[in-house]
Write a protein that holds these residues in place. Sequence first.
Motif, PDB file in Angstrom:
ATOM      1  N   ILE A 230      91.492  75.176  -7.157  1.00  0.00           N
ATOM      2  CA  ILE A 230      91.540  75.730  -5.805  1.00  0.00           C
ATOM      3  C   ILE A 230      92.086  77.154  -5.819  1.00  0.00           C
ATOM      4  N   VAL A 231      93.140  77.391  -6.611  1.00  0.00           N
ATOM      5  CA  VAL A 231      93.726  78.739  -6.700  1.00  0.00           C
ATOM      6  C   VAL A 231      92.701  79.740  -7.218  1.00  0.00           C
ATOM      7  N   ASP A 232      91.965  79.350  -8.284  1.00  0.00           N
ATOM      8  CA  ASP A 232      90.951  80.258  -8.829  1.00  0.00           C
ATOM      9  C   ASP A 232      89.871  80.553  -7.793  1.00  0.00           C
ATOM     10  N   GLY A 233      89.487  79.486  -7.104  1.00  0.00           N
ATOM     11  CA  GLY A 233      88.437  79.671  -6.110  1.00  0.00           C
ATOM     12  C   GLY A 233      88.884  80.554  -4.966  1.00  0.00           C
ATOM     13  N   VAL A 234      90.115  80.321  -4.500  1.00  0.00           N
ATOM     14  CA  VAL A 234      90.630  81.134  -3.393  1.00  0.00           C
ATOM     15  C   VAL A 234      90.718  82.604  -3.807  1.00  0.00           C
ATOM     16  N   HIS A 235      91.137  82.823  -5.062  1.00  0.00           N
ATOM     17  CA  HIS A 235      91.252  84.209  -5.545  1.00  0.00           C
ATOM     18  C   HIS A 235      89.907  84.922  -5.491  1.00  0.00           C
ATOM     19  N   ILE A 236      88.866  84.217  -5.929  1.00  0.00           N
ATOM     20  CA  ILE A 236      87.534  84.831  -5.945  1.00  0.00           C
ATOM     21  C   ILE A 236      86.990  84.999  -4.536  1.00  0.00           C
ATOM     22  N   GLY A 327      81.640  73.768 -13.298  1.00  0.00           N
ATOM     23  CA  GLY A 327      80.472  74.246 -12.572  1.00  0.00           C
ATOM     24  C   GLY A 327      80.562  74.121 -11.065  1.00  0.00           C
ATOM     25  N   THR A 328      81.681  73.569 -10.544  1.00  0.00           N
ATOM     26  CA  THR A 328      81.780  73.365  -9.093  1.00  0.00           C
ATOM     27  C   THR A 328      81.658  74.678  -8.331  1.00  0.00           C
ATOM     28  N   LEU A 329      82.495  75.593  -8.705  1.00  0.00           N
ATOM     29  CA  LEU A 329      82.468  76.872  -8.003  1.00  0.00           C
ATOM     30  C   LEU A 329      81.172  77.633  -8.278  1.00  0.00           C
ATOM     31  N   ARG A 330      80.675  77.538  -9.507  1.00  0.00           N
ATOM     32  CA  ARG A 330      79.431  78.247  -9.830  1.00  0.00           C
ATOM     33  C   ARG A 330      78.292  77.797  -8.947  1.00  0.00           C
ATOM     34  N   ARG A 331      78.156  76.470  -8.783  1.00  0.00           N
ATOM     35  CA  ARG A 331      77.067  75.968  -7.956  1.00  0.00           C
ATOM     36  C   ARG A 331      77.224  76.402  -6.505  1.00  0.00           C
ATOM     37  N   SER A 332      78.470  76.554  -6.056  1.00  0.00           N
ATOM     38  CA  SER A 332      78.708  77.004  -4.680  1.00  0.00           C
ATOM     39  C   SER A 332      78.327  78.469  -4.492  1.00  0.00           C
ATOM     40  N   LEU A 333      78.365  79.204  -5.572  1.00  0.00           N
ATOM     41  CA  LEU A 333      78.139  80.650  -5.447  1.00  0.00           C
ATOM     42  C   LEU A 333      76.740  81.101  -5.870  1.00  0.00           C
ATOM     43  N   ASP A 334      75.880  80.151  -6.265  1.00  0.00           N
ATOM     44  CA  ASP A 334      74.547  80.541  -6.731  1.00  0.00           C
ATOM     45  C   ASP A 334      73.796  81.380  -5.689  1.00  0.00           C
TER      46      ASP A 334
END
Length: 540
Positions: A230-236, A327-334
Amino acid sequence: MASANTSGSEENFSCSICLDVFNNPVSTPCGHNFCRTCITKYWDEQVKFKCPLCNMAFNTRPDLRINTLLSELAAQFRTSIRVKDQLCVKPGEVPCDHCTGTQLKAVKSCLECLKSFCQTHLETHQRFAVLKKHRLVEPMDRLEDRMCKKHDRLLELFCQTEQVCVCQSCTETDHKSHPVVPLTEEYEVKTAQLGKIEAEVQQMIQERLNNIQEIKDTVNRSKADADREIVDGVHILTALKRCIEKCQDDLNQMVKEKLKSTEKQAEDLIKELEQEIEDLTNRCSEVKQLSHTEDHLHFLQTFRSLKDPPPTRDWTTVEVRPPSYVGTLRRSLDQLEETLNMEMKKLRDAELKRVQKYEVDVTLDPDTAASQLILSEDGKQVHDGGVAKALPDNPKRFTKKVRVLTRQSFSSGRFYFEVQVKDKTRWYVGVARESINRKDLIIATPETGYWTLYFNKDEFVFNDDSDVRLPLRAELQKVGVFVDYDEGLVSFYDVEAGVHVYSATGCSFIEPLYPILGPCLHAEGINSAPLIISPVNQTD
């Protein structure tokens, strides 16, 4: 039962016919006292009128009158008996079978009469010669269960062959050739075994406590993973502000749902473990309680049901699987690929590092290699030798395809390996299920048991029913393959570029998976370079 100080008084106030405290006592001419009802009934059944105690004969039936003093004393005595806790039987004590109304505690049991007697009603066994021959023992309940149903004799022996209690007659018939011992001897043996049983139950309890702790530790690690994700995702996502707010919400929801599922699974397992601990604790209490009994028969009959612990689950195969966030965040950002190129590059680097932690050491299995393939001695390299060798017929060997499997297979969890494809113009790399057809020209797709990337100088595809065409990567030198068996995920990475290439999701794995390599034909030296299973080189 009256106390020692009043036992003599109780005898003085008891009718010698009914053995109970006088009720309307009357006196005979010889001076003895009886209940009016008892002496009247006694004389009604006699031809001659005699005193039941001294046998004095009377010419005529005596005219009986109430003994007023004795009647009053008997009434007082009866009242005093009730006041003194009424001597009624308490829980766990054996009641007198002859007491009417309030039952007193039995002091002896008769194995001939199959009844138990309080001190008062035991008098007949102590006074009459024929009853003195009866065998008296400490009070026992359910005396009929202590007798052999077949021979109507006391169960006082134990058959070690059939592990049952028997009587003396049984040893001369059905158990004639069986070793038998007295109940007391077997009682000592089984009592010694109780300690072992208790230790085993305690060990099972401790194992389950350890399982609970392991589950809790797994949940804590899952929470840490979730927090980090979650922290990594929020940062991005914060860097991209409102244009990716929806992506941020979707990511948080997906991670939290996976964590919630893991926590729910852990909670259910903990509840089941705690229930087993409760059941085992109860069994332990029963074992301890049984270890203190001196009732040999009850002990041995109950022992059979306690010696085996209650049925429990085999917890050695149970685990809480931390959710995979690969891959969770990657798929969200495709969908935001152009905007997120720089952030995605950072993410892919981190993702690759995470999956590389699941590296496994695999070696190629020569028994599966096609006959023209040449394997290195360490089982890490394979290339096409151009000439088919004469090899023994082996059901595991590929005969139509230039492929080879590893010796190792995987049926759960996550694993990762890397294959160097440098200087090759064609190759297959991926995983395959154990039951694949190795003898015919089968198209390699998930339906036939393959999850592989195929590369040549003109195309780069994931083999599916409809092949997934991927951008050609001429610079590709090393392929990373990550599998999450339980999640149904197969992912491929360009290791040198740190780029995710493709993922097959929603896969259904129901049997072991093997890493598979296909170096393809050497094409007159153009594709002669080997495929090499390489160690992972992680960099911070």
